[in-house]
Design an enzyme around this catalytic site. Structure first.
Site, PDB file in Angstrom:
ATOM      1  N   HIS A 153       0.837  -1.201   0.000  1.00 47.36           N
ATOM      2  CA  HIS A 153       0.000   0.000   0.000  1.00 47.36           C
ATOM      3  C   HIS A 153       0.873   1.253   0.000  1.00 47.36           C
ATOM      4  O   HIS A 153       2.084   1.180   0.226  1.00 47.36           O
ATOM      5  CB  HIS A 153      -0.928   0.028   1.219  1.00 47.36           C
ATOM      6  CG  HIS A 153      -2.124  -0.863   1.090  1.00 47.36           C
ATOM      7  ND1 HIS A 153      -2.092  -2.203   1.389  1.00 47.36           N
ATOM      8  CD2 HIS A 153      -3.398  -0.606   0.670  1.00 47.36           C
ATOM      9  CE1 HIS A 153      -3.280  -2.737   1.186  1.00 47.36           C
ATOM     10  NE2 HIS A 153      -4.090  -1.795   0.742  1.00 47.36           N
ATOM     11  N   LYS A 157      -0.542   4.873   4.543  1.00 47.75           N
ATOM     12  CA  LYS A 157      -1.404   3.924   5.274  1.00 47.75           C
ATOM     13  C   LYS A 157      -0.826   3.679   6.663  1.00 47.75           C
ATOM     14  O   LYS A 157       0.366   3.406   6.817  1.00 47.75           O
ATOM     15  CB  LYS A 157      -1.536   2.615   4.501  1.00 47.75           C
ATOM     16  CG  LYS A 157      -2.564   1.660   5.112  1.00 47.75           C
ATOM     17  CD  LYS A 157      -2.882   0.516   4.182  1.00 47.75           C
ATOM     18  CE  LYS A 157      -3.868  -0.469   4.794  1.00 47.75           C
ATOM     19  NZ  LYS A 157      -5.162   0.153   5.147  1.00 47.75           N
TER      20      LYS A 157
END
Length: 265
Positions: A153, A157
């Protein structure tokens, strides 16, 4: 459907606003953000070049007074505060927030006695199809295969592994008759010894602007099976959320996920 969106100035919030604006069966009626957000007072859809006449606000109760649904992809603490407001106003929720503790999840269960909630670690239809494929694969590859979950990600995040990766691990563990809490390995370093047959490993990558990549690897002797989903944008999450809202129209209470919405139970 009268839709309110939390985290309106964030990347996911904007994608939800765009998807709602394009959906003929939905209407954006409220947009929420933190009280300290620089976007407070701005038109929620101004970034699309077509204002919606809905200013971004931090007044949750006022925002929910005219809404049927709140779509929330924020943080656990904010989502739980919004949850209580939704109970007061009898507003249904679609929750894509991840990183909840077990105690926080219990509050969702309690609230679902009063309002209908779809809570899923990933709202994308494709990801939920992968969950079903993983269940089938794990039942077939139930012996002689090591399982690893790899996810990547963007650098912003804040939780790891991702909620989607954890759900993938849960699906595989359930299919194999195991508890993920007992067999998950979240990090390896140093002299770890040989891999245990019953473990499910997790690897986490954070960097750049990766929207979300997930792979479950079944590694056997002489072969590997990989089931992968890659997100090129956040739009699938937004479209799935609106699909969940349409499914909730006829439900007054209960806690559901996208497997329910898609009829995959």
């Amino acid at each position: 459907m009268r839709i309110a969106i939390a985290g309106a100035s964030g990347r996911m919030g904007r994608m939800l606003i765009e998807a709602t604006s394009r959906d003929e069966g939905a209407r954006l009626v409220a947009a929420l953000d933190r009280p300290d957000s620089a976007a407070i007072g701005e038109d929620a859809a101004a970034f699309l070049g077509s204002p919606a006449g809905v200013p971004i606000s931090s007044d949750v109760d006022a925002a929910l007074a005219g809404a049927d649904f709140l779509i929330d992809f924020t943080r656990p603490e904010a989502t739980l505060a919004h949850l209580e407001a939704c109970r007061r106003h009898n507003v249904k929720m679609i929750i894509g927030t991840t990183g909840f503790s077990e105690a926080q999840r219990a509050r969702l269960v309690e609230a679902s006695r009063d309002i209908a909630i779809v809570f899923a670690p990933n709202m994308a239809v494709g990801v939920n199809a992968v969950f079903r494929l993983l269940d089938v694969a794990a039942r077939i590859l139930n012996s002689g295969y090591d399982v690893e979950v790899i996810e990547a990600h963007h650098r912003m995040k804040v939780d790891a592994p991702s909620g989607t990766a954890l759900r993938m691990g849960e699906v595989v563990a359930d299919a194999l008759g195991r508890s993920l809490a007992d067999c998950a390995i979240y990090g390896r370093e140093g002299h770890t010894g040989e891999r245990q047959d019953t473990t499910i490993g997790f690897s986490t990558i954070r960097g750049g602007d990766i929207v979300g990549d997930h792979t479950v690897l079944f590694a056997g002797l002489g072969e590997r099976i990989e089931i992968t989903h890659k997100s090129a944008s956040r739009m699938p999450y937004a479209l799935g959320s609106l699909r969940a809202a349409r499914w909730l129209v006829s439900r007054d209470s209960g806690l559901y996920d996208m497997q329910d919405v898609l009829g995959l139970r």
